[in-house]
Write a protein that holds these residues in place. Structure first.
Motif, short mmCIF file in Angstrom:
data_model
loop_
_atom_site.label_atom_id
_atom_site.label_comp_id
_atom_site.label_asym_id
_atom_site.label_seq_id
_atom_site.Cartn_x
_atom_site.Cartn_y
_atom_site.Cartn_z
N GLY A 95 0.86 -1.18 0.00
CA GLY A 95 0.00 0.00 0.00
C GLY A 95 0.89 1.23 0.00
O GLY A 95 2.00 1.21 0.55
N ARG A 96 0.42 2.30 -0.64
CA ARG A 96 1.23 3.52 -0.72
C ARG A 96 0.41 4.69 -0.22
O ARG A 96 -0.79 4.78 -0.49
N ALA A 97 1.07 5.62 0.48
CA ALA A 97 0.38 6.80 1.01
C ALA A 97 1.39 7.89 1.28
O ALA A 97 2.61 7.64 1.29
N THR A 98 0.90 9.08 1.54
CA THR A 98 1.74 10.18 1.99
C THR A 98 1.53 10.31 3.48
O THR A 98 0.39 10.38 3.95
N ALA A 99 2.63 10.34 4.22
CA ALA A 99 2.54 10.38 5.68
C ALA A 99 3.19 11.64 6.21
O ALA A 99 4.08 12.21 5.60
N GLU A 100 2.69 12.07 7.37
CA GLU A 100 3.29 13.20 8.08
C GLU A 100 4.11 12.64 9.23
O GLU A 100 3.66 11.77 9.97
N VAL A 101 5.33 13.15 9.38
CA VAL A 101 6.18 12.72 10.48
C VAL A 101 5.70 13.44 11.74
O VAL A 101 5.70 14.66 11.82
N VAL A 102 5.23 12.66 12.72
CA VAL A 102 4.65 13.21 13.95
C VAL A 102 5.71 13.38 15.04
O VAL A 102 5.72 14.38 15.75
N LEU A 103 6.60 12.39 15.19
CA LEU A 103 7.56 12.40 16.28
C LEU A 103 8.87 11.77 15.79
O LEU A 103 8.86 10.71 15.18
N VAL A 104 9.97 12.43 16.09
CA VAL A 104 11.29 11.87 15.81
C VAL A 104 12.03 11.77 17.14
O VAL A 104 12.26 12.77 17.80
N SER A 105 12.35 10.54 17.55
CA SER A 105 13.10 10.32 18.78
C SER A 105 14.13 9.23 18.51
O SER A 105 14.14 8.62 17.44
N PHE A 106 14.98 8.97 19.48
CA PHE A 106 16.04 7.98 19.28
C PHE A 106 15.50 6.59 18.96
O PHE A 106 15.92 5.98 17.99
N PRO A 107 14.56 6.04 19.75
CA PRO A 107 14.15 4.67 19.48
C PRO A 107 13.22 4.51 18.29
O PRO A 107 13.13 3.43 17.72
N ARG A 108 12.50 5.57 17.89
CA ARG A 108 11.54 5.40 16.78
C ARG A 108 11.15 6.75 16.20
O ARG A 108 11.33 7.79 16.81
N GLY A 122 6.55 2.81 14.93
CA GLY A 122 7.23 3.78 14.08
C GLY A 122 7.42 3.26 12.67
O GLY A 122 6.90 2.23 12.27
N VAL A 123 8.19 4.03 11.92
CA VAL A 123 8.43 3.73 10.52
C VAL A 123 9.82 3.09 10.37
O VAL A 123 10.74 3.41 11.11
N LEU A 124 9.94 2.17 9.41
CA LEU A 124 11.23 1.54 9.13
C LEU A 124 12.10 2.47 8.29
O LEU A 124 11.58 3.17 7.41
N TYR A 125 13.39 2.46 8.52
CA TYR A 125 14.38 3.25 7.77
C TYR A 125 14.09 4.74 7.83
O TYR A 125 13.92 5.40 6.81
N PRO A 126 14.07 5.34 9.03
CA PRO A 126 13.67 6.75 9.18
C PRO A 126 14.79 7.77 9.05
O PRO A 126 14.59 8.93 9.39
N GLU A 127 15.94 7.38 8.54
CA GLU A 127 17.09 8.30 8.50
C GLU A 127 16.73 9.61 7.82
O GLU A 127 16.15 9.64 6.74
#
Length: 191
Positions: A97-110, A128-133
């Motif tokens: 499935g494909r979608a456009t997502a908004e990044v809500v939170l960026v922290s060390f573990p996820r 969280g999301v995979l491969y969030p670099e």
């Protein structure tokens, strides 16, 4: 000093202690674990001293522990890459499935994202999301998700398990660059 003594006495005549020489004047026979070499000066015991044997045993145990730790950490790195590959496979089968997502939170573990599927449901996977670099809070990003579990597996579009190869590979290389010389040194000095 070594005199021939009677049975049950030493050369100095103390009862109960073994004699230093046998009746023909030669030294007593060597114990099974004793290595005796004849020299001009007489027999020489070549067994390592008890302290040297203890040190050698400690070095062997340490070397074995280092190899074990290196092997376990290397296996964990390999399992990490395999886990990433399995997650990607679950997302890609049968069709992601494909979608456009908004990044809500960026922290060390996820890194948490929120996206809407074509049926109108809003999802924000707790893991969280995979491969969030490189993602930042508030950023819009294309994601791919597992249609069977849209609240579980989601990854940034265009990224896959190959991103995990570099960190896992360098970790394994670093581990063995430390372990191999240490084990070599421990084994070499144990001789």
């Amino acid at each position: 000093m070594a005199e021939t003594a009677g049975a049950g006495t030493t050369a100095r005549g103390r009862p109960g202690l073994p004699a230093e020489t046998v009746e023909d004047g030669s030294p007593p026979p060597a114990a099974p674990d004793q290595v005796v070499r004849e020299t001009r000066e007489g027999p020489v015991d070549e067994r390592p001293a008890p302290r040297a044997r203890t040190r050698r045993g400690w070095r062997r145990v340490t070397a074995a522990a280092l190899v074990t730790v290196g092997t376990v950490l290397s296996a964990l790195c390999v399992l990490l890459v395999i886990g990433c590959w399995l997650d990607d496979r679950a997302i890609e089968r049968p069709e992601p499935g494909r979608a456009t997502a908004e990044v809500v939170l960026v922290s060390f573990p996820r890194t948490v994202v929120r996206y809407t599927t074509p049926d109108g449901a809003v999802y924000s996977p707790s893991l969280g999301v995979l491969y969030p670099e490189g993602l930042q809070t508030g950023q819009l990003v294309r994601v791919e998700y597992d249609p069977a579990q849209p609240d579980k597996l989601v990854r940034v579009a265009g990224r896959d398990f190959r991103i995990a190869l570099l960190p896992a590979g360098t970790t394994v290389l670093g581990i063995w660059l430390v372990v191999v010389p240490l084990v070599w040194w421990l084994r070499r000095s144990a001789r």
